[in-house]
Scaffold this motif. Sequence first.
Motif, short mmCIF file in Angstrom:
data_model
loop_
_atom_site.label_atom_id
_atom_site.label_comp_id
_atom_site.label_asym_id
_atom_site.label_seq_id
_atom_site.Cartn_x
_atom_site.Cartn_y
_atom_site.Cartn_z
N TYR A 121 -3.03 2.07 10.36
CA TYR A 121 -3.40 3.39 9.96
C TYR A 121 -5.04 3.60 9.38
O TYR A 121 -5.41 4.42 8.92
N ARG A 122 -5.88 2.43 10.05
CA ARG A 122 -7.12 2.19 9.51
C ARG A 122 -7.74 3.66 9.76
O ARG A 122 -8.76 4.16 8.96
N TYR A 161 -6.82 6.53 9.98
CA TYR A 161 -6.35 7.87 9.06
C TYR A 161 -7.18 7.65 7.77
O TYR A 161 -7.40 8.57 7.07
N CYS A 162 -7.30 6.58 7.41
CA CYS A 162 -7.90 6.23 6.23
C CYS A 162 -9.26 5.79 6.09
O CYS A 162 -10.07 5.62 4.92
N ARG A 194 -3.99 4.76 -1.83
CA ARG A 194 -4.47 3.85 -1.02
C ARG A 194 -4.52 2.25 -1.54
O ARG A 194 -5.08 2.46 -2.58
N GLU A 227 -8.99 -3.90 0.07
CA GLU A 227 -9.16 -3.35 1.34
C GLU A 227 -9.06 -4.32 2.57
O GLU A 227 -8.93 -4.24 3.72
N CYS A 243 0.81 -1.21 0.03
CA CYS A 243 -0.02 0.05 0.02
C CYS A 243 0.87 1.20 0.07
O CYS A 243 1.59 1.65 0.99
N CYS A 285 -6.45 -3.71 5.11
CA CYS A 285 -6.59 -2.68 5.82
C CYS A 285 -6.83 -3.08 7.34
O CYS A 285 -6.50 -2.38 8.44
N ARG A 302 -10.66 3.18 7.15
CA ARG A 302 -10.73 1.87 6.46
C ARG A 302 -11.44 0.80 7.80
O ARG A 302 -10.68 -0.11 7.97
N GLN A 359 0.02 4.27 0.43
CA GLN A 359 -0.31 5.28 1.51
C GLN A 359 0.28 4.82 2.56
O GLN A 359 0.61 5.51 3.48
N GLN A 360 0.33 3.34 2.70
CA GLN A 360 0.99 2.95 4.11
C GLN A 360 2.45 3.36 4.24
O GLN A 360 2.98 3.90 5.46
#
Length: 265
Positions: free
Chosen positions: A227-228, A230-231, A215, A219, A15, A222, A233, A17-18
């Motif tokens: 960071y769920r 933040y997103c 991201r 899914e 990911c 997630c 998710r 974004q991660q």
Amino acid sequence: MITFSQSMLQTYSRCPQQYRLRYLLRQPWPAPEREPALEYERQRKNGERFHRLAQQALIGLPPATLEHHAAALGEPLLTWWHAFRRAHAPLLAAAGSPALRAEYAISSPLGENRLLAKLDLLHIHPQGWTIYDWKTEARLPTRAALGSRWQTRVYMALAVRTSGLAPEQIRLKYWYATHPAATLEFAYTKTAYERDWATIQRLAAEISAARDFPRTSDERLCAWCNYRSYCNRGQQAGDWQQAPEDLPEEPLDELDFEQIAEIAF
Ligand code: SF4
């Protein structure tokens, strides 16, 4: 200049974004990564303790001292320790030898960047290099899943770059304390090395140039990501025992890459 590790490449592949949150923004992790959180934390701590025991054994600390220490740590450390001793008796007989380099860092330039790995054990012998990696994950992954992890590709390709040896002289052995009879061993070839190094170079160049960090579209990952929140998710962490096979546990300790000089042979 970026000093890449296998976990950075693995994270970006999983990911982008991660990767951004973890390595660029250094965001603290706001939620337990996996549930039950306490059990997962205990598992990680045991993994750290086991790696320390193995390192101390390989640098030549007296076996009686380590036995005492393992007994004091209790289960599952004591069982893992005895299994480790049985499975690695020839290596332990050479403990303290300069041919055995425990918790050893190797690195190589990677374009304008660097690639670095810390090996649980590097054994240098007349036939080449054998890298050992100890695992304490409860589940034994399939050979295919382990072979496709970035850790496998980075360790072997980096060993070729660092040693100057032919790829066929590099081997990687994963040993699972939780499945002591199963050592998963990987040999290497020139074709695999050329493919891996080209892939590593391509991904490092992509990360270096990245401006957007989307991201993941997968899914299900997630649920095992801190960071769920933040997103947006989800709130509920995934059960670590149910994690997808292609989702390796986080490395036990992240290196402070800036503190490690390149190792020349
Ligand atoms: S919660 Fe999902 S999208 Fe957000 S960083 Fe983690 S894996 Fe990526």
